[in-house]
Design an enzyme around this catalytic site. Structure first.
Site, PDB file in Angstrom:
ATOM      1  N   GLY A  45      23.555  -9.337 -27.470  1.00 34.20           N
ATOM      2  CA  GLY A  45      23.616 -10.565 -28.274  1.00 34.20           C
ATOM      3  C   GLY A  45      23.715 -11.880 -27.514  1.00 34.20           C
ATOM      4  O   GLY A  45      23.259 -12.907 -28.007  1.00 34.20           O
ATOM      5  N   GLU A 101      29.963 -14.348 -24.652  1.00 33.02           N
ATOM      6  CA  GLU A 101      29.737 -13.501 -25.828  1.00 33.02           C
ATOM      7  C   GLU A 101      29.099 -14.323 -26.942  1.00 33.02           C
ATOM      8  O   GLU A 101      29.327 -15.522 -27.045  1.00 33.02           O
ATOM      9  CB  GLU A 101      31.083 -12.972 -26.349  1.00 33.02           C
ATOM     10  CG  GLU A 101      31.356 -11.515 -26.039  1.00 33.02           C
ATOM     11  CD  GLU A 101      30.524 -10.535 -26.860  1.00 33.02           C
ATOM     12  OE1 GLU A 101      29.353 -10.826 -27.177  1.00 33.02           O
ATOM     13  OE2 GLU A 101      31.049  -9.470 -27.167  1.00 33.02           O
ATOM     14  N   ASP A 102      28.327 -13.661 -27.781  1.00 36.73           N
ATOM     15  CA  ASP A 102      27.744 -14.378 -28.918  1.00 36.73           C
ATOM     16  C   ASP A 102      28.752 -14.542 -30.052  1.00 36.73           C
ATOM     17  O   ASP A 102      28.865 -15.615 -30.626  1.00 36.73           O
ATOM     18  CB  ASP A 102      26.464 -13.683 -29.416  1.00 36.73           C
ATOM     19  CG  ASP A 102      26.669 -12.198 -29.701  1.00 36.73           C
ATOM     20  OD1 ASP A 102      27.728 -11.655 -29.337  1.00 36.73           O
ATOM     21  OD2 ASP A 102      25.773 -11.581 -30.297  1.00 36.73           O
ATOM     22  N   ASP A 105      34.322 -11.119 -33.653  1.00 37.64           N
ATOM     23  CA  ASP A 105      34.397 -10.739 -35.071  1.00 37.64           C
ATOM     24  C   ASP A 105      35.743 -10.029 -35.306  1.00 37.64           C
ATOM     25  O   ASP A 105      36.777 -10.698 -35.412  1.00 37.64           O
ATOM     26  CB  ASP A 105      33.189  -9.848 -35.355  1.00 37.64           C
ATOM     27  CG  ASP A 105      32.920  -9.605 -36.818  1.00 37.64           C
ATOM     28  OD1 ASP A 105      33.753 -10.010 -37.643  1.00 37.64           O
ATOM     29  OD2 ASP A 105      31.900  -9.002 -37.173  1.00 37.64           O
ATOM     30  N   LYS A 133      34.672 -15.659 -35.839  1.00 41.66           N
ATOM     31  CA  LYS A 133      34.835 -15.346 -37.266  1.00 41.66           C
ATOM     32  C   LYS A 133      36.253 -14.812 -37.462  1.00 41.66           C
ATOM     33  O   LYS A 133      36.467 -13.593 -37.572  1.00 41.66           O
ATOM     34  CB  LYS A 133      33.798 -14.284 -37.634  1.00 41.66           C
ATOM     35  CG  LYS A 133      33.279 -14.374 -39.039  1.00 41.66           C
ATOM     36  CD  LYS A 133      32.605 -13.105 -39.426  1.00 41.66           C
ATOM     37  CE  LYS A 133      31.149 -13.025 -39.106  1.00 41.66           C
ATOM     38  NZ  LYS A 133      30.560 -11.752 -39.591  1.00 41.66           N
ATOM     39  N   PHE A 154      27.645 -12.428 -42.785  1.00 43.02           N
ATOM     40  CA  PHE A 154      26.914 -11.710 -41.744  1.00 43.02           C
ATOM     41  C   PHE A 154      25.821 -12.625 -41.212  1.00 43.02           C
ATOM     42  O   PHE A 154      24.959 -13.078 -41.964  1.00 43.02           O
ATOM     43  CB  PHE A 154      26.310 -10.405 -42.277  1.00 43.02           C
ATOM     44  CG  PHE A 154      25.767  -9.570 -41.164  1.00 43.02           C
ATOM     45  CD1 PHE A 154      26.601  -8.729 -40.453  1.00 43.02           C
ATOM     46  CD2 PHE A 154      24.434  -9.677 -40.780  1.00 43.02           C
ATOM     47  CE1 PHE A 154      26.115  -7.984 -39.378  1.00 43.02           C
ATOM     48  CE2 PHE A 154      23.950  -8.936 -39.708  1.00 43.02           C
ATOM     49  CZ  PHE A 154      24.790  -8.091 -39.005  1.00 43.02           C
ATOM     50  N   VAL A 155      25.877 -12.920 -39.915  1.00 42.16           N
ATOM     51  CA  VAL A 155      24.935 -13.882 -39.356  1.00 42.16           C
ATOM     52  C   VAL A 155      23.975 -13.230 -38.361  1.00 42.16           C
ATOM     53  O   VAL A 155      24.330 -12.272 -37.676  1.00 42.16           O
ATOM     54  CB  VAL A 155      25.660 -15.071 -38.671  1.00 42.16           C
ATOM     55  CG1 VAL A 155      26.282 -15.976 -39.713  1.00 42.16           C
ATOM     56  CG2 VAL A 155      26.715 -14.601 -37.673  1.00 42.16           C
ATOM     57  N   ASP A 161      21.549  -9.831 -34.079  1.00 37.28           N
ATOM     58  CA  ASP A 161      20.581  -9.041 -34.832  1.00 37.28           C
ATOM     59  C   ASP A 161      21.160  -8.404 -36.086  1.00 37.28           C
ATOM     60  O   ASP A 161      22.382  -8.326 -36.262  1.00 37.28           O
ATOM     61  CB  ASP A 161      20.064  -7.897 -33.952  1.00 37.28           C
ATOM     62  CG  ASP A 161      21.112  -6.779 -33.785  1.00 37.28           C
ATOM     63  OD1 ASP A 161      22.270  -7.106 -33.466  1.00 37.28           O
ATOM     64  OD2 ASP A 161      20.775  -5.604 -34.007  1.00 37.28           O
ATOM     65  N   ARG A 167      16.734 -11.476 -33.673  1.00 36.36           N
ATOM     66  CA  ARG A 167      17.355 -12.036 -32.463  1.00 36.36           C
ATOM     67  C   ARG A 167      16.611 -13.268 -31.968  1.00 36.36           C
ATOM     68  O   ARG A 167      17.166 -14.128 -31.301  1.00 36.36           O
ATOM     69  CB  ARG A 167      17.362 -11.002 -31.330  1.00 36.36           C
ATOM     70  CG  ARG A 167      18.300  -9.831 -31.549  1.00 36.36           C
ATOM     71  CD  ARG A 167      18.450  -9.054 -30.254  1.00 36.36           C
ATOM     72  NE  ARG A 167      18.991  -7.722 -30.419  1.00 36.36           N
ATOM     73  CZ  ARG A 167      20.290  -7.411 -30.449  1.00 36.36           C
ATOM     74  NH1 ARG A 167      21.189  -8.357 -30.334  1.00 36.36           N
ATOM     75  NH2 ARG A 167      20.688  -6.171 -30.593  1.00 36.36           N
TER      76      ARG A 167
HETATM   77  C1  PRP Z   1      28.278  -7.666 -31.474  1.00 39.12           C
HETATM   78  C2  PRP Z   1      28.623  -8.892 -30.633  1.00 39.12           C
HETATM   79  C3  PRP Z   1      29.972  -8.569 -30.050  1.00 39.12           C
HETATM   80  C4  PRP Z   1      30.590  -7.663 -31.095  1.00 39.12           C
HETATM   81  C5  PRP Z   1      31.616  -8.409 -31.879  1.00 39.12           C
HETATM   82  O1  PRP Z   1      27.682  -6.707 -30.658  1.00 39.12           O
HETATM   83  O2  PRP Z   1      27.661  -9.114 -29.638  1.00 39.12           O
HETATM   84  O3  PRP Z   1      29.839  -7.894 -28.827  1.00 39.12           O
HETATM   85  O4  PRP Z   1      29.543  -7.237 -31.968  1.00 39.12           O
HETATM   86  O5  PRP Z   1      32.169  -7.588 -32.872  1.00 39.12           O
HETATM   87  P1  PRP Z   1      33.699  -7.153 -32.917  1.00 39.12           P
HETATM   88  O6  PRP Z   1      34.537  -8.376 -32.601  1.00 39.12           O
HETATM   89  O7  PRP Z   1      33.865  -6.703 -34.348  1.00 39.12           O
HETATM   90  O8  PRP Z   1      33.910  -6.045 -31.949  1.00 39.12           O
HETATM   91  P2  PRP Z   1      26.830  -5.436 -31.175  1.00 39.12           P
HETATM   92  O9  PRP Z   1      27.676  -4.200 -31.025  1.00 39.12           O
HETATM   93  O10 PRP Z   1      26.287  -5.734 -32.530  1.00 39.12           O
HETATM   94  O11 PRP Z   1      25.690  -5.304 -30.096  1.00 39.12           O
HETATM   95  P3  PRP Z   1      24.515  -6.318 -29.672  1.00 39.12           P
HETATM   96  O12 PRP Z   1      25.181  -7.518 -29.019  1.00 39.12           O
HETATM   97  O13 PRP Z   1      23.700  -5.511 -28.729  1.00 39.12           O
HETATM   98  O14 PRP Z   1      23.760  -6.711 -30.921  1.00 39.12           O
END
Ligand code: PRP
Length: 182
Positions: A45, A101-102, A105, A133, A154-155, A161, A167
């Site tokens: 991400g 980090e993106d 959550d 968030k 959900f963004v 993604d 993405r």
């Molecule tokens: C997403 C995002 C963070 C994580 C946050 O990754 O990049 O790493 O979720 O969520 P959390 O705080 O609930 O743990 P994802 O697992 O979707 O993988 P990606 O970055 O490859 O899309």
């Protein structure tokens, strides 16, 4: 399984993201002035955010590495189990490290990252997240630099993604499933 009809609504446009990324870069540059900085981008991400952030860092020595982390069974809800899909190429021992980090959550991935990276004995370990968030937090995770605090939607877009789609969007959008449309 048939595809659910979806709707995308812009939450943060490309201009607002660009402005905020430049502000974050200025703040990070001031804080790390005169020190070599290792950015650790979390795949997948964070790649777009990192690519934009790094070009505005006003620092003499910046290096980059990537760590791939994924959660099992992720749909629009986090499942909470993280695993490394690609490890760092280089050691971070004794370095000033900034996790990029993106989104923060539930905080479960963030907590996992803090655990595995601090065990590698960096000189310092901080984190910048584009999106925070807080409504969904299940862990006491807090980033040192936050781009935007957002509500519990959900963004997608700007690296984020849904089932590997969206993405490439230059902005952050809310993904909604449209109910009752044929
Ligand atoms: C997403 C995002 C963070 C994580 C946050 O990754 O990049 O790493 O979720 O969520 P959390 O705080 O609930 O743990 P994802 O697992 O979707 O993988 P990606 O970055 O490859 O899309």
């Amino acid at each position: 399984m048939s595809e659910q009809p979806t709707e995308l609504e812009v939450l943060l446009d490309a201009e607002a993201i660009g402005r905020r990324v430049r502000e974050l870069a200025a703040q990070i540059s001031a804080d790390y002035r005169g020190r070599p900085l290792r950015l650790v981008g979390i795949l997948k991400g964070a790649w777009m955010f990192l690519a934009d952030l790094i070009r505005y860092l006003d620092l003499e020595e910046v290096s980059v590495d990537f760590l791939g982390v994924a959660s099992y069974g992720r749909s629009t809800k986090s499942s909470g189990e993280a695993k490394i899909t690609k490890d760092l190429d280089q050691s971070i021992e004794g370095l000033d490290v900034l996790i990029v980090e993106d989104i923060l959550d539930t905080g479960e991935t963030f907590e996992y990252l803090q655990d595995i990276l601090s065990a590698r004995q960096p000189k310092s370990l901080k984190a910048v997240v584009l999106l925070d968030k807080p409504a969904r937090r299940t862990r006491p995770a807090r980033a040192d630099y936050v781009g935007f605090t957002i509500p519990d939607h959900f963004v997608v877009g700007y690296g984020l993604d849904y089932a590997e789609k969206y993405r490439q969007l230059p902005d952050v959008r809310v993904l909604r499933t449209v109910v009752g449309r044929s």
